[in-house]
Design an enzyme around this catalytic site. Structure first.
Site, short mmCIF file in Angstrom:
data_model
loop_
_atom_site.label_atom_id
_atom_site.label_comp_id
_atom_site.label_asym_id
_atom_site.label_seq_id
_atom_site.Cartn_x
_atom_site.Cartn_y
_atom_site.Cartn_z
N ARG A 84 -37.48 -5.70 -25.29
CA ARG A 84 -36.20 -5.83 -24.60
C ARG A 84 -35.98 -7.33 -24.37
O ARG A 84 -36.92 -8.06 -24.05
CB ARG A 84 -36.23 -5.09 -23.25
N HIS A 85 -34.75 -7.78 -24.55
CA HIS A 85 -34.45 -9.21 -24.40
C HIS A 85 -34.93 -9.74 -23.03
O HIS A 85 -35.05 -8.98 -22.06
CB HIS A 85 -32.95 -9.45 -24.55
N TRP A 116 -26.40 -12.61 -16.78
CA TRP A 116 -25.78 -11.54 -15.99
C TRP A 116 -26.82 -10.61 -15.37
O TRP A 116 -26.55 -9.98 -14.36
CB TRP A 116 -24.78 -10.74 -16.85
N THR A 127 -23.65 -5.48 -17.80
CA THR A 127 -23.44 -6.36 -18.96
C THR A 127 -22.97 -5.57 -20.18
O THR A 127 -21.97 -5.94 -20.81
CB THR A 127 -24.74 -7.10 -19.31
N ARG A 153 -28.38 -12.40 -26.62
CA ARG A 153 -29.59 -12.36 -25.78
C ARG A 153 -30.76 -11.72 -26.53
O ARG A 153 -31.92 -12.12 -26.36
CB ARG A 153 -29.31 -11.66 -24.44
N GLU A 183 -26.66 -2.98 -26.57
CA GLU A 183 -26.74 -2.29 -25.29
C GLU A 183 -25.66 -1.21 -25.25
O GLU A 183 -24.66 -1.30 -26.00
CB GLU A 183 -26.53 -3.32 -24.15
N HIS A 229 -32.15 -3.86 -26.38
CA HIS A 229 -31.69 -3.77 -24.99
C HIS A 229 -32.30 -2.57 -24.26
O HIS A 229 -32.78 -1.63 -24.90
CB HIS A 229 -30.17 -3.65 -24.99
N GLY A 230 -32.16 -2.61 -22.93
CA GLY A 230 -32.70 -1.54 -22.11
C GLY A 230 -32.36 -0.16 -22.66
O GLY A 230 -33.25 0.66 -22.92
N ASN A 231 -31.07 0.09 -22.87
CA ASN A 231 -30.68 1.46 -23.22
C ASN A 231 -30.81 1.78 -24.71
O ASN A 231 -31.14 2.92 -25.06
CB ASN A 231 -29.27 1.75 -22.70
O1 LIG Z 1 -26.10 -3.73 -19.47
C1 LIG Z 1 -26.71 -3.93 -18.40
O2 LIG Z 1 -26.15 -4.21 -17.35
C2 LIG Z 1 -28.22 -3.89 -18.39
O3 LIG Z 1 -28.72 -4.57 -19.47
C3 LIG Z 1 -28.75 -2.50 -18.39
O4 LIG Z 1 -28.27 -1.96 -17.29
P1 LIG Z 1 -28.83 -0.61 -16.61
O5 LIG Z 1 -30.19 -0.89 -16.10
O6 LIG Z 1 -27.82 -0.39 -15.53
O7 LIG Z 1 -28.78 0.48 -17.64
#
Ligand SMILES: O=C(O)[C@H](O)COP(=O)(O)O
Length: 345
Positions: free
Chosen positions: A99-100, A105, A112, A149, A203, A273-275
């Site tokens: 994950r970046h 932000w 983001t 990112r 993301e 990214h996280g998701n």
């Molecule tokens: O896009 C975002 O704000 C974060 O990278 C991931 O956000 P989350 O933790 O609310 O899914």
């Protein structure tokens, strides 16, 4: 993947130094690519052979395949003879997910999503630290999202890699971009790692939450509502993507483009990214929609998987390049590392 291969003579080109030209035509499913080899007689009497490609349609696949065809890593993984032979025999491949690092932000606690913001200084440091942790793991190809990112994270991480290959972003957004970014030296290509950018790894699109402060949004709409938008599986935020929608495109991209590379023995790093990574991990670890919603990923922490006999084996997160015991190298990874040690001593 290649369905037909044939050799054809290639007409003479406009240079008195070319002594021989040939082209190999590859049909790759719905697309075709031509690998062109030119032999040169250099002024100092030595000869040189350069190979490059021209392709049509589905450029990401073509470029990836071209690099795959051209790259011959002197430090092959697993240990073996020629690269193509070791690829055929290859029983495992490494998959690194990162994950970046922290973005500007993330730091401000703003939603983001697909807004394209860069890393903070801390994010830069996290990416470099992630690079240290994976500096002994082979990387043949890199996939990132289309967002800076993730791209910064991948590039910064690779500055730490002991193999010292240069990550190069492939530009296939237009025929001209593709053509203007070609590399004409086979030697240089062998010291290059192709970086493929794909919006499908972005993301999740956070809809009308993008740019809003997470705490202020919770104060306004209620903690439960915001938690539902952020951590439910199939409830999208206003005009945005649910995790399920994000998973649909991220996993489809993974299975269509990345998994075949792992099958052929390529070692892959994905910076995303996280998701989009939660989606891919859900697929790799066969998590249920209930399980995935409690999965949290830290910024800048690499996760290692071994792809073996069609299965993904989770190895955890390398803690430091020298601490083999922490995530237990496989035999092939240990051999790769030994070769790096030999090469660098
Ligand atoms: O896009 C975002 O704000 C974060 O990278 C991931 O956000 P989350 O933790 O609310 O899914």
């Amino acid at each position: 993947m290649a369905t037909a291969v044939f050799q054809q003579p290639f007409g003479s080109l406009q240079s008195h130094r070319h002594v021989n030209n040939s082209a190999v035509h590859l049909e790759l499913g719905s697309c075709s690519v031509r690998l062109i080899s030119k032999s040169f007689k250099l002024d100092n009497g030595q000869s040189r052979k350069d190979t490059y490609c021209r392709g049509q349609r589905n450029f990401a696949v073509i470029q990836a395949s071209t690099f795959q065809t051209s790259l011959v890593d002197p430090v092959s993984f697993p240990s073996g003879n020629s690269a193509s032979e070791s690829q055929k025999k290859s029983s495992e491949a490494a998959l690194i997910l990162i994950r970046h690092g922290e973005s500007l932000w993330n730091e401000k606690n703003l939603f983001t999503g697909c807004v394209d913001v860069p890393l903070t200084n801390k994010g830069v440091e996290e990416a470099i630290e992630a690079g240290n942790r994976i500096s002994n793991i082979p990387v043949d190809m890199i996939y990132t999202s289309a967002l800076i990112r993730a791209q910064m994270t991948a590039m910064l991480a690779m500055t730490q890699h002991r193999r010292r290959k240069v990550p190069v972003i492939l530009h296939n957004e237009s025929e001209q971009a593709r053509s203007w970014s070609q590399i004409f030296s086979e030697d240089t290509i062998t010291q290059t790692i192709p970086v493929i950018t794909a919006w499908q790894l972005n993301e999740r699109m956070y809809g009308e939450l993008q740019g809003l402060n997470k705490q202020e949004t919770a104060d306004r709409f209620g903690k439960e509502k915001v938690h539902e938008w952020r951590r439910s599986y199939d409830i999208p935020p206003p005009n945005g993507e649910s995790l399920e929608m994000c998973a649909e495109r991220a996993v489809a991209y993974f299975t269509e483009y990345i998994e075949p590379q792992l099958h052929s023995g390529k070692n892959i790093m994905i910076a995303a990214h996280g998701n989009s990574l939660r989606s891919i991990i859900m697929y790799l670890n066969k998590l249920t929609s209930k399980e995935v919603i409690s999965l949290e990923l830290s910024t800048g922490i690499p996760m290692l998987y071994i792809f073996k006999e069609g299965k993904f084996i989770r190895r955890g997160s390398p803690v430091a390049p020298t601490e083999a015991g922490v995530y237990a190298y496989t035999t092939d990874l240990a051999l790769y590392r030994e070769k790096l040690d030999e090469m660098l001593n």
